[in-house]
Scaffold this motif. Structure first.
Motif, PDB file in Angstrom:
ATOM      1  N   THR A 630     -20.238 -26.105   2.756  1.00  0.00           N
ATOM      2  CA  THR A 630     -19.391 -26.603   3.848  1.00  0.00           C
ATOM      3  C   THR A 630     -17.983 -26.945   3.339  1.00  0.00           C
ATOM      4  OG1 THR A 630     -20.169 -28.820   3.414  1.00  0.00           O
ATOM      5  CG2 THR A 630     -21.299 -27.594   5.156  1.00  0.00           C
ATOM      6  N   LEU A 631     -17.788 -26.857   2.020  1.00  0.00           N
ATOM      7  CA  LEU A 631     -16.482 -27.217   1.473  1.00  0.00           C
ATOM      8  C   LEU A 631     -15.428 -26.172   1.817  1.00  0.00           C
ATOM      9  CD1 LEU A 631     -17.444 -28.446  -2.101  1.00  0.00           C
ATOM     10  CD2 LEU A 631     -16.937 -29.793  -0.076  1.00  0.00           C
ATOM     11  N   ALA A 632     -14.188 -26.649   1.853  1.00  0.00           N
ATOM     12  CA  ALA A 632     -13.087 -25.735   2.124  1.00  0.00           C
ATOM     13  C   ALA A 632     -12.993 -24.685   1.010  1.00  0.00           C
ATOM     14  CB  ALA A 632     -11.787 -26.523   2.246  1.00  0.00           C
ATOM     15  N   GLU A 633     -13.124 -25.134  -0.252  1.00  0.00           N
ATOM     16  CA  GLU A 633     -13.091 -24.197  -1.384  1.00  0.00           C
ATOM     17  C   GLU A 633     -14.273 -24.472  -2.302  1.00  0.00           C
ATOM     18  OE1 GLU A 633      -8.964 -23.904  -3.220  1.00  0.00           O
ATOM     19  OE2 GLU A 633      -8.808 -25.691  -1.958  1.00  0.00           O
ATOM     20  N   PRO A 634     -15.417 -23.873  -2.012  1.00  0.00           N
ATOM     21  CA  PRO A 634     -16.629 -24.192  -2.778  1.00  0.00           C
ATOM     22  C   PRO A 634     -16.477 -23.927  -4.283  1.00  0.00           C
ATOM     23  CG  PRO A 634     -17.115 -22.743  -0.916  1.00  0.00           C
ATOM     24  CD  PRO A 634     -15.650 -22.860  -0.978  1.00  0.00           C
ATOM     25  N   ASP A 635     -15.614 -22.999  -4.682  1.00  0.00           N
ATOM     26  CA  ASP A 635     -15.471 -22.658  -6.102  1.00  0.00           C
ATOM     27  C   ASP A 635     -14.946 -23.809  -6.947  1.00  0.00           C
ATOM     28  OD1 ASP A 635     -16.267 -20.256  -5.279  1.00  0.00           O
ATOM     29  OD2 ASP A 635     -14.319 -19.244  -5.517  1.00  0.00           O
ATOM     30  N   VAL A 636     -14.237 -24.713  -6.293  1.00  0.00           N
ATOM     31  CA  VAL A 636     -13.653 -25.853  -7.008  1.00  0.00           C
ATOM     32  C   VAL A 636     -14.724 -26.610  -7.792  1.00  0.00           C
ATOM     33  CG1 VAL A 636     -12.896 -28.202  -6.489  1.00  0.00           C
ATOM     34  CG2 VAL A 636     -11.549 -26.276  -5.724  1.00  0.00           C
ATOM     35  N   VAL A 637     -15.908 -26.727  -7.195  1.00  0.00           N
ATOM     36  CA  VAL A 637     -16.977 -27.509  -7.815  1.00  0.00           C
ATOM     37  C   VAL A 637     -17.345 -26.935  -9.182  1.00  0.00           C
ATOM     38  CG1 VAL A 637     -19.374 -28.255  -7.585  1.00  0.00           C
ATOM     39  CG2 VAL A 637     -17.853 -28.289  -5.607  1.00  0.00           C
ATOM     40  N   GLU A 638     -17.499 -25.611  -9.229  1.00  0.00           N
ATOM     41  CA  GLU A 638     -17.862 -24.965 -10.484  1.00  0.00           C
ATOM     42  C   GLU A 638     -16.800 -25.222 -11.567  1.00  0.00           C
ATOM     43  OE1 GLU A 638     -20.161 -23.574 -13.067  1.00  0.00           O
ATOM     44  OE2 GLU A 638     -20.825 -24.008 -11.018  1.00  0.00           O
ATOM     45  N   THR A 639     -15.533 -25.121 -11.179  1.00  0.00           N
ATOM     46  CA  THR A 639     -14.437 -25.360 -12.126  1.00  0.00           C
ATOM     47  C   THR A 639     -14.465 -26.800 -12.631  1.00  0.00           C
ATOM     48  OG1 THR A 639     -13.217 -24.025 -10.545  1.00  0.00           O
ATOM     49  CG2 THR A 639     -11.990 -24.839 -12.456  1.00  0.00           C
ATOM     50  N   LEU A 640     -14.733 -27.743 -11.729  1.00  0.00           N
ATOM     51  CA  LEU A 640     -14.771 -29.154 -12.136  1.00  0.00           C
ATOM     52  C   LEU A 640     -15.907 -29.393 -13.120  1.00  0.00           C
ATOM     53  CD1 LEU A 640     -14.041 -31.118  -8.826  1.00  0.00           C
ATOM     54  CD2 LEU A 640     -12.502 -30.684 -10.742  1.00  0.00           C
ATOM     55  N   VAL A 641     -17.051 -28.792 -12.849  1.00  0.00           N
ATOM     56  CA  VAL A 641     -18.195 -28.952 -13.751  1.00  0.00           C
ATOM     57  C   VAL A 641     -17.818 -28.437 -15.142  1.00  0.00           C
ATOM     58  CG1 VAL A 641     -20.536 -28.148 -14.262  1.00  0.00           C
ATOM     59  CG2 VAL A 641     -19.955 -28.927 -11.965  1.00  0.00           C
ATOM     60  N   GLU A 642     -17.181 -27.258 -15.184  1.00  0.00           N
ATOM     61  CA  GLU A 642     -16.769 -26.688 -16.474  1.00  0.00           C
ATOM     62  C   GLU A 642     -15.811 -27.623 -17.208  1.00  0.00           C
ATOM     63  OE1 GLU A 642     -17.839 -24.506 -18.506  1.00  0.00           O
ATOM     64  OE2 GLU A 642     -19.376 -24.342 -16.934  1.00  0.00           O
ATOM     65  N   SER A 643     -14.794 -28.111 -16.482  1.00  0.00           N
ATOM     66  CA  SER A 643     -13.809 -29.002 -17.107  1.00  0.00           C
ATOM     67  C   SER A 643     -14.484 -30.269 -17.612  1.00  0.00           C
ATOM     68  CB  SER A 643     -12.723 -29.406 -16.125  1.00  0.00           C
ATOM     69  OG  SER A 643     -12.249 -28.297 -15.436  1.00  0.00           O
ATOM     70  N   HIS A 644     -15.449 -30.771 -16.820  1.00  0.00           N
ATOM     71  CA  HIS A 644     -16.119 -32.000 -17.231  1.00  0.00           C
ATOM     72  C   HIS A 644     -16.919 -31.781 -18.504  1.00  0.00           C
ATOM     73  CE1 HIS A 644     -19.168 -35.250 -17.253  1.00  0.00           C
ATOM     74  NE2 HIS A 644     -18.129 -35.978 -16.889  1.00  0.00           N
ATOM     75  N   ARG A 645     -17.608 -30.617 -18.575  1.00  0.00           N
ATOM     76  CA  ARG A 645     -18.342 -30.261 -19.797  1.00  0.00           C
ATOM     77  C   ARG A 645     -17.421 -30.278 -21.010  1.00  0.00           C
ATOM     78  NH1 ARG A 645     -23.403 -27.845 -18.561  1.00  0.00           N
ATOM     79  NH2 ARG A 645     -23.071 -26.628 -16.691  1.00  0.00           N
ATOM     80  N   THR A 646     -16.256 -29.632 -20.872  1.00  0.00           N
ATOM     81  CA  THR A 646     -15.299 -29.552 -21.973  1.00  0.00           C
ATOM     82  C   THR A 646     -14.820 -30.950 -22.367  1.00  0.00           C
ATOM     83  OG1 THR A 646     -14.549 -27.592 -20.806  1.00  0.00           O
ATOM     84  CG2 THR A 646     -13.269 -28.248 -22.735  1.00  0.00           C
ATOM     85  N   LEU A 647     -14.511 -31.747 -21.326  1.00  0.00           N
ATOM     86  CA  LEU A 647     -14.011 -33.105 -21.573  1.00  0.00           C
ATOM     87  C   LEU A 647     -15.053 -33.950 -22.306  1.00  0.00           C
ATOM     88  CD1 LEU A 647     -11.415 -34.723 -20.693  1.00  0.00           C
ATOM     89  CD2 LEU A 647     -12.823 -35.683 -18.880  1.00  0.00           C
ATOM     90  N   SER A 648     -16.325 -33.867 -21.874  1.00  0.00           N
ATOM     91  CA  SER A 648     -17.362 -34.684 -22.531  1.00  0.00           C
ATOM     92  C   SER A 648     -17.597 -34.196 -23.957  1.00  0.00           C
ATOM     93  CB  SER A 648     -18.701 -34.647 -21.801  1.00  0.00           C
ATOM     94  OG  SER A 648     -18.542 -34.356 -20.474  1.00  0.00           O
ATOM     95  N   ALA A 649     -17.530 -32.888 -24.155  1.00  0.00           N
ATOM     96  CA  ALA A 649     -17.715 -32.364 -25.515  1.00  0.00           C
ATOM     97  C   ALA A 649     -16.607 -32.898 -26.414  1.00  0.00           C
ATOM     98  CB  ALA A 649     -17.709 -30.845 -25.497  1.00  0.00           C
ATOM     99  N   ALA A 650     -15.376 -32.892 -25.888  1.00  0.00           N
ATOM    100  CA  ALA A 650     -14.242 -33.386 -26.667  1.00  0.00           C
ATOM    101  C   ALA A 650     -14.409 -34.873 -26.965  1.00  0.00           C
ATOM    102  CB  ALA A 650     -12.945 -33.139 -25.907  1.00  0.00           C
ATOM    103  N   ALA A 651     -14.914 -35.626 -25.963  1.00  0.00           N
ATOM    104  CA  ALA A 651     -15.093 -37.069 -26.145  1.00  0.00           C
ATOM    105  C   ALA A 651     -16.128 -37.340 -27.233  1.00  0.00           C
ATOM    106  CB  ALA A 651     -15.520 -37.713 -24.834  1.00  0.00           C
ATOM    107  N   ARG A 652     -17.183 -36.498 -27.263  1.00  0.00           N
ATOM    108  CA  ARG A 652     -18.213 -36.684 -28.297  1.00  0.00           C
ATOM    109  C   ARG A 652     -17.650 -36.422 -29.686  1.00  0.00           C
ATOM    110  NH1 ARG A 652     -21.822 -34.950 -24.298  1.00  0.00           N
ATOM    111  NH2 ARG A 652     -21.525 -32.757 -24.790  1.00  0.00           N
ATOM    112  N   GLN A 653     -16.702 -35.461 -29.762  1.00  0.00           N
ATOM    113  CA  GLN A 653     -16.059 -35.141 -31.045  1.00  0.00           C
ATOM    114  C   GLN A 653     -15.254 -36.328 -31.568  1.00  0.00           C
ATOM    115  OE1 GLN A 653     -15.410 -31.620 -32.556  1.00  0.00           O
ATOM    116  NE2 GLN A 653     -17.479 -31.586 -31.729  1.00  0.00           N
ATOM    117  N   ASP A 654     -14.618 -37.056 -30.650  1.00  0.00           N
ATOM    118  CA  ASP A 654     -13.673 -38.117 -31.049  1.00  0.00           C
ATOM    119  C   ASP A 654     -14.320 -39.205 -31.871  1.00  0.00           C
ATOM    120  OD1 ASP A 654     -11.616 -36.856 -29.965  1.00  0.00           O
ATOM    121  OD2 ASP A 654     -11.348 -38.174 -28.218  1.00  0.00           O
TER     122      ASP A 654
END
Ligand code: WT7
Length: 654
Positions: A630-654
């Motif tokens: 029902t979202l205006a741009e459903p693809d956004v969700v997938e991109t956010l999930v990817e970015s969040h994965r990258t961000l958490s991986a980076a945070a674990r590295q720190d």
């Protein structure tokens, strides 16, 4: 964790609680609901009134207007100080535990009276009159208590601003409440660090002609710039004054203080408490919920910048003639044994803190408990957010050595005092549950359509009827008061909390159901943080949500969309800039834990942000994101999930 675990209350040698049995609690509770006027009139008689009330309670439902002890006249400062002088002039009223470990200063009731009177005279000398507002931006030092009580003595309305707020936040509050006088200190000292309070106030009042006077307490040897005619050292001003000061007899419904707190929309609201009902409720609940007795040493480790400090460091305990501890430092300075050192040094009987502090101490390890006996302790309290059963049990087993009652107290800035809590020695405890309602309090659960739920159920926590400590309005915005609390479920006060009730009628608070987050026991509106971010030139849109955080309960997660024209700096640098931006606009307590640069936000076709999805992604729960079609741009969700994965991986590295 077994939520069926029940821990029987402890009785301490030769002490019967004020409410002696559970059956007596039930009987009195019923009475308090069936005959509230009679019940509260009896409680009010424990205070000293200059003139008795003619009506215990009256309300105008249409106008959302509640009043208690109408026609009564009293003074909160007189009740907290002067009336004790005959009996306990030489008793310690306040023990100031300074930042430096082992440094204590004791202030008797008589000394308290002299200090308060001098400060009150200074305020009057500088033009403060009944009804005027005074902003107080002080660290946890005795002058903070003197100033609050001095305001109460002359009928001025204090508004204490927590030291973790920025200049801009101070300025907003000064403007909102129309204060012409500010009390601050040259510096604060906390955990060995210096806090530049006067500097923050200088920036806050810069160019504001409204503020005619800044009184400055000398806490350190720092000599800040003093603007002639505006800035005055409080100690020098006090030397010129006498130690007696006449009292302004206030109507029960005259304002006592304003305290700003965050809501789900807009800027913080100035919650207003009045004199009579508030003081009756704070003092009676302090006495009963902590089973406070004459001679007890009582230590609430909150900050006076929050309601807990108002009701349970200052007004409740002092109205009861208690010895209250004022703690300047942090639970981990110089190490995680600090609270227990104070407990042993001062022989503390009642200790009250927040789950976030307990979790930090659990994490630090049990070895910090070994250096103290904590034998003087009898009651352990917690407040501010749900306490997980593991943390509760550590508090109970390790800190209290299985012999203290733990009181998990649920309440809010707006409630003035504790509304749901066990009575120590009386109510069987369940770790993680705030248990049962206090006298005169009628909690109920409703579903999203406002239908009342019976028996065991989960829903929105509301309250029926008024209680004396209830906030009366939002300063200068009574319509907002009505809208925020009384419009969602007509006829009821809506707390903003979700809650479950079990088969024994016990209440289990599950946390906020609105856009308010609870970070380390501090209440923050996501909308406020979003506007702070958007005020930065780099950001066009922001969405802030809470996510589970091991120590703080909730952390702050910000999704930001960058302006097309913004020259991309390095991601790390941008994070730093945006965190600084929030610190600048609100203060360090609102600093986001994580910032994710997003290509877009999940919105419905009508443009509403789907916060549920943002909360799930921030928590790392990528599965079961539900229907996103029902979202205006459903693809956004997938991109956010990817970015969040990258961000958490980076945070674990720190
Ligand atoms: C919110 C009120 C009351 C003084 C400190 C906070 C949460 C408070 C509990 C508790 C679960 C709790 C609620 C409430 N809260 N006490 N014992 N168990 N949640 O005052 O800043 O006005 O925040 O704190 O969510 O609505 P506040």
């Amino acid at each position: 964790m077994n939520e069926r675990l029940v821990i029987q209350p402890h009785r301490h040698a030769d002490r019967t609680p004020a409410i002696p049995t559970f059956a007596e609690y039930q009987r009195l509770y019923r009475l308090s609901l069936d005959a509230p006027d009679h019940f509260w009139a009896q409680r009010a008689e424990q205070l000293t009134w200059f003139h008795r009330w003619h009506t215990v309670f009256d309300s105008d439902y249409e106008e959302t207007d509640m009043g208690w002890f109408l026609g009564g006249r009293l003074n909160a400062c007189y009740n907290c100080v002067d009336r004790h002088l005959n009996q306990r002039g030489d008793q310690t009223a306040v023990i100031w535990a300074q930042d430096e470990p082992g440094q204590y200063q004791r202030i008797t009731y008589r000394q308290l009276k002299h200090h308060v009177a001098r400060v009150a005279n200074v305020l009057r000398e500088h033009g403060v009159r009944k009804g005027d507002r005074v902003i107080v931006y002080l660290p946890m030092i005795p002058e903070l208590i003197y100033t609050m009580l001095a305001c109460a003595r002359i009928g001025a309305v204090h508004s204490v601003v927590f030291g973790g707020f920025s200049s801009e936040a101070i300025r907003d509050r000064i403007l909102d409440c129309g204060a012409r006088l500010v009390v601050t200190a040259n510096e604060g000292l906390r955990g060995g660090r210096r806090l530049p309070l006067k500097e923050a106030v200088d920036r806050a009042v810069d160019g504001l002609d409204q503020v005619a006077t800044v009184l400055v307490v000398r806490r350190t040897d720092l000599e800040p710039p003093m603007r002639p005619g505006r800035d005055w050292w409080l100690d020098e001003e006090c030397h010129k004054q006498r130690s007696t000061c006449s009292i302004e007899w206030m109507g029960a419904e005259d304002p006592l203080f304003i305290l700003y707190t965050s809501g789900s929309t807009g800027k913080p609201k100035g919650v207003l408490h009045t004199t009579g009902g508030y003081l009756v409720f704070a003092s009676y609940s302090h006495q009963v919920v902590f089973d406070y007795r004459d001679g007890d040493i009582y230590f609430c480790a909150a900050d006076c910048g929050w309601i807990t400090g108002h009701s349970y460091i200052v007004y409740g305990p002092l109205a009861n003639g208690a010895t209250t501890v004022l703690f300047e430092s942090t639970p981990v300075f110089p190490d995680a044994g600090r609270y227990w050192q104070i407990v042993d040094d001062l022989q503390v009987n009642i200790f009250y803190t927040a789950p976030t502090a307990i979790r930090a101490l659990v994490r630090a390890g049990d070895e910090y408990l070994a250096r103290s006996s904590r034998e003087s302790l009898r009651t352990l309290g917690t407040v501010g957010e749900p306490i997980n059963p593991d943390t509760w049990l550590w508090y109970y087993d390790k800190v209290g050595r299985g012999r203290c009652n733990v009181v998990d107290t649920w309440w809010q800035t707006e409630t003035g005092g504790i509304l749901i809590a066990p009575l120590p020695g009386v109510t069987p405890m369940k770790p993680g549950s705030a248990t049962l309602p206090f006298f005169g309090v009628r909690p109920l659960l409703v579903d999203d359509d406002g239908r009342e739920l019976d028996g065991p159920a989960a829903g929105n926590l509301c309250l029926r009827h008024s209680w004396p400590g209830q906030a009366r309005t939002i300063h200068g915005a009574h319509h907002r008061f009505h809208e925020t609390y009384f419009s969602r479920f007509p006829g009821l006060y809506f707390t903003g909390d979700g809650c479950r009730r079990d088969e024994d009628g016990y209440y289990w608070i599950t946390g906020r159901v609105d856009d308010v987050i609870n970070v380390a026991g501090h209440r923050l509106g996501t909308a406020e943080i979003e506007s702070a971010l958007v005020a930065h030139e780099a950001v066009t849109e922001a969405a802030v949500v809470g996510f589970p955080h091991e120590i703080k309960g909730q952390g702050i997660f910000a999704y930001v969309i960058l302006d097309r024209h913004y020259e991309a700096t390095d991601a790390h640098e941008l994070q730093g800039l945006l965190k600084e931006q929030v610190r600048h606009v609100i203060g360090p307590i609102a600093t986001p834990d994580a910032i994710l640069v997003a290509p877009g936000l999940p919105k419905t076709r009508s443009g509403k942000i789907m916060r549920r999805i943002l909360r799930q992604i921030a928590a790392g729960e990528y599965r079961d994101l539900g229907d996103v079609t029902t979202l205006a741009e459903p693809d956004v969700v997938e991109t956010l999930v990817e970015s969040h994965r990258t961000l958490s991986a980076a945070a674990r590295q720190d």
